[in-house]
Design an enzyme around this catalytic site. Structure first.
Site, PDB file in Angstrom:
ATOM      1  N   ASP A  95     -16.087 -13.825   8.968  1.00 48.14           N
ATOM      2  CA  ASP A  95     -14.657 -13.559   8.806  1.00 48.14           C
ATOM      3  C   ASP A  95     -14.174 -12.954  10.125  1.00 48.14           C
ATOM      4  OD1 ASP A  95     -12.173 -12.500   8.331  1.00 48.14           O
ATOM      5  OD2 ASP A  95     -12.704 -11.523   6.442  1.00 48.14           O
ATOM      6  N   LYS A 115      -4.815 -13.715  11.599  1.00 42.74           N
ATOM      7  CA  LYS A 115      -4.096 -12.708  12.400  1.00 42.74           C
ATOM      8  C   LYS A 115      -3.678 -13.166  13.815  1.00 42.74           C
ATOM      9  CE  LYS A 115      -5.064  -8.557   9.844  1.00 42.74           C
ATOM     10  NZ  LYS A 115      -6.195  -8.562   8.921  1.00 42.74           N
ATOM     11  N   TYR A 134       0.824  -1.218   0.000  1.00 39.23           N
ATOM     12  CA  TYR A 134       0.000   0.000   0.000  1.00 39.23           C
ATOM     13  C   TYR A 134       0.858   1.269   0.000  1.00 39.23           C
ATOM     14  CZ  TYR A 134      -3.295  -3.523   1.674  1.00 39.23           C
ATOM     15  OH  TYR A 134      -4.041  -4.654   1.823  1.00 39.23           O
ATOM     16  N   TYR A 154     -13.959  -5.696   4.285  1.00 37.66           N
ATOM     17  CA  TYR A 154     -12.615  -6.036   3.809  1.00 37.66           C
ATOM     18  C   TYR A 154     -12.382  -7.509   4.130  1.00 37.66           C
ATOM     19  CZ  TYR A 154      -7.665  -6.498   3.149  1.00 37.66           C
ATOM     20  OH  TYR A 154      -6.444  -6.950   2.711  1.00 37.66           O
TER      21      TYR A 154
HETATM   22  C1  LIG Z   1      -6.370  -8.886   7.441  1.00 41.53           C
HETATM   23  C2  LIG Z   1      -7.711  -9.412   7.067  1.00 41.53           C
HETATM   24  C3  LIG Z   1      -7.857 -10.372   6.049  1.00 41.53           C
HETATM   25  C4  LIG Z   1      -6.706 -10.827   5.192  1.00 41.53           C
HETATM   26  O1  LIG Z   1      -5.744 -11.498   5.912  1.00 41.53           O
HETATM   27  P1  LIG Z   1      -4.239 -11.646   5.285  1.00 41.53           P
HETATM   28  O2  LIG Z   1      -3.555 -12.556   6.244  1.00 41.53           O
HETATM   29  O3  LIG Z   1      -3.672 -10.271   5.246  1.00 41.53           O
HETATM   30  O4  LIG Z   1      -4.403 -12.243   3.943  1.00 41.53           O
HETATM   31  C5  LIG Z   1      -9.124 -10.874   5.813  1.00 41.53           C
HETATM   32  N1  LIG Z   1     -10.178 -10.471   6.531  1.00 41.53           N
HETATM   33  C6  LIG Z   1     -10.087  -9.561   7.516  1.00 41.53           C
HETATM   34  C7  LIG Z   1     -11.294  -9.185   8.296  1.00 41.53           C
HETATM   35  C8  LIG Z   1      -8.846  -8.983   7.806  1.00 41.53           C
HETATM   36  O5  LIG Z   1      -8.754  -8.043   8.759  1.00 41.53           O
END
Ligand SMILES: *Cc1c(COP(=O)(O)O)cnc(C)c1O
Length: 425
Positions: free
Chosen positions: A240, A269, A9, A137
């Site tokens: 997610d 994460k 980015y 996202y």
């Molecule tokens: C960071 C994130 C992703 C993507 O994860 P990466 O390990 O960066 O590919 C997907 N969904 C959410 C909600 C995120 O915060």
């Protein structure tokens, strides 16, 4: 010669040289030259134990000495098996199956493919599109980009390259909203489902907290309403929890606030405490059992080379043990108290003309401004005070490591607040 490293980015023409990190300890990392910075965003929200946690470091060292990697294709190993059992134990009731992958984006790709194939195997191949939310996202790979907010999702230039899905408005009711107050948001979801359910396989959402799309928060009633709508329209519910999982909203998972079990849930994460890249896509029996059958199309066709990597699984197991033994949910509550007191309840900040909103949920706080220009210089201002902030768009936020002490938390909120209410150069 400038470094060949291409940063994420980053605007290549205007970027300033990236400071070099040489180490870290607890909530701080250290730069070459000795500058020590309190990380207010714990490395894009994953380093929940902070840096150089002795138990996590040792777990990796021990596992490295036993087995660094073996592919899960036709083989298994203890760390993967134990981690899968732990994830089934701690996630909402009914998520009994675990598919590992190597990043949040890939975990979401797995979830979407699983949903499409699930409907295919049940004789509903037309249900091959997703319903997703504005401000969402879900990652940067092609499949994920297609379900991110089409305008704010950083991906608009790729629209010609991406498959088309359905979008519903982002929820507008606050976390504290009553059941009545979320009805309008749920009506908006119903509207899209009524029109397109025959081609919608899954509803995707970041439960309670749309993170990278602007830290938009909503109510547990919205999750319960979405659960009911998915039943009504034969659509899978995918949570997610890549950002919200592992305590960020104040409970272990955002789903726990609503007592809702999604059909599929994605974790990444915080899963490994940020020490190695990994992800898990969990599914209920209903989803999993649809894949039991005789045709060759019943196999789930996905398999990242590094899925279930033993080092990642072992450090994830240690991360979970530390989370429980060191009462992280209690620590998160303490951090939440500071965030509420210092930011949410600060009248001078709330009433500042540049500030549009101040929101707090669990160990997350954001100051939203009317105009992104108001945040130009905020990161440099914080750095002067020993705090590493990384505002984006109209959002100045913190998602600290859970081991951040109260004084350090106040140092972070002070740097955020003072940018508005005093001290700006
Ligand atoms: C960071 C994130 C992703 C993507 O994860 P990466 O390990 O960066 O590919 C997907 N969904 C959410 C909600 C995120 O915060």
């Amino acid at each position: 010669m400038p470094s060949p490293v291409w940063h994420p980015y980053a605007h290549l023409k205007t970027q300033s040289p990236a400071p070099k990190v040489v180490g870290g300890e607890g909530p701080r990392f250290t730069l070459e030259g000795g500058e020590s910075l309190l990380d207010a965003t714990c490395s894009w929200w994953c380093m929940i134990h902070g840096y150089r946690h002795p138990r996590l470091v040792e777990a990796i060292q021990r596992q490295a000495d036993e087995l660094c990697h073996v592919m899960l294709g036709g083989l298994t190993h203890d760390p993967a098996d134990r981690l899968a059992r732990e994830l089934v134990r701690i996630t909402p009731e009914g998520l009994n199956h675990v598919f590992f992958s190597d990043s949040g984006s890939v975990g979401m790709e797995v979830a979407m493919k699983m949903a499409v194939q699930y409907h295919y195997l049940r004789g509903k191949p037309a249900k091959h599109r997703m319903l997703t939310l504005m401000k969402a996202y879900h990652g940067d790979t092609a499949g994920c980009m297609a379900v991110c907010d089409p305008e704010e999702g950083m991906h608009s230039l790729f629209s010609g390259f991406l498959p088309q899905h359905h979008f519903a408005p982002a929820p507008t009711a606050a976390f504290e909203a009553s059941e009545e107050e979320v009805q309008a948001d749920l009506e908006a979801l119903r509207h899209v489902l009524e029109a397109h359910h025959e081609e919608i396989g899954a509803l995707l959402m970041e439960p309670l907290l749309q993170a990278a799309g602007g830290l938009n928060m909503t109510s547990p009633h919205y999750l319960r309403g979405a659960r009911a709508l998915c039943e009504e329209f034969d659509v899978l519910l995918v949570f997610d929890e890549v950002a919200t999982g592992f305590g960020r909203t104040g409970r272990l998972f955002a789903a726990d606030h609503a007592d809702v079990t999604p059909d599929i849930m994605v974790l990444s994460k915080g899963l490994t405490g940020g020490y190695l890249g990994h992800a898990a896509t969990l599914a209920t029996d209903r989803v999993h059992d649809a894949f039991i059958g005789d045709s060759e199309l019943h196999a789930f066709m996905h398999g990242p080379t590094f899925m279930g990597n033993p080092l990642a699984c072992r450090v994830a197991l240690e991360s979970l043990a530390v989370f429980e033994e060191d009462d992280y949910l209690g620590r998160i509550q303490t951090l939440n108290g500071v965030l509420c007191e210092e930011l949410r309840d600060d009248a001078a900040l709330r009433d500042h003309p540049e500030v549009a909103d101040v929101r707090v949920l669990g160990a997350t706080a954001v100051i939203e401004v009317h105009d992104a220009a108001s945040l130009e210089g905020a990161a440099a201002f914080a750095r002067q005070r020993g705090v590493w902030l990384r505002p984006f768009g109209r959002w100045l936020y913190t998602m600290p490591a859970y081991i951040t002490g109260e004084d350090d938390m106040r140092r972070i909120t002070g740097a955020m607040k003072d940018w508005f209410v005093s001290g700006r150069p």
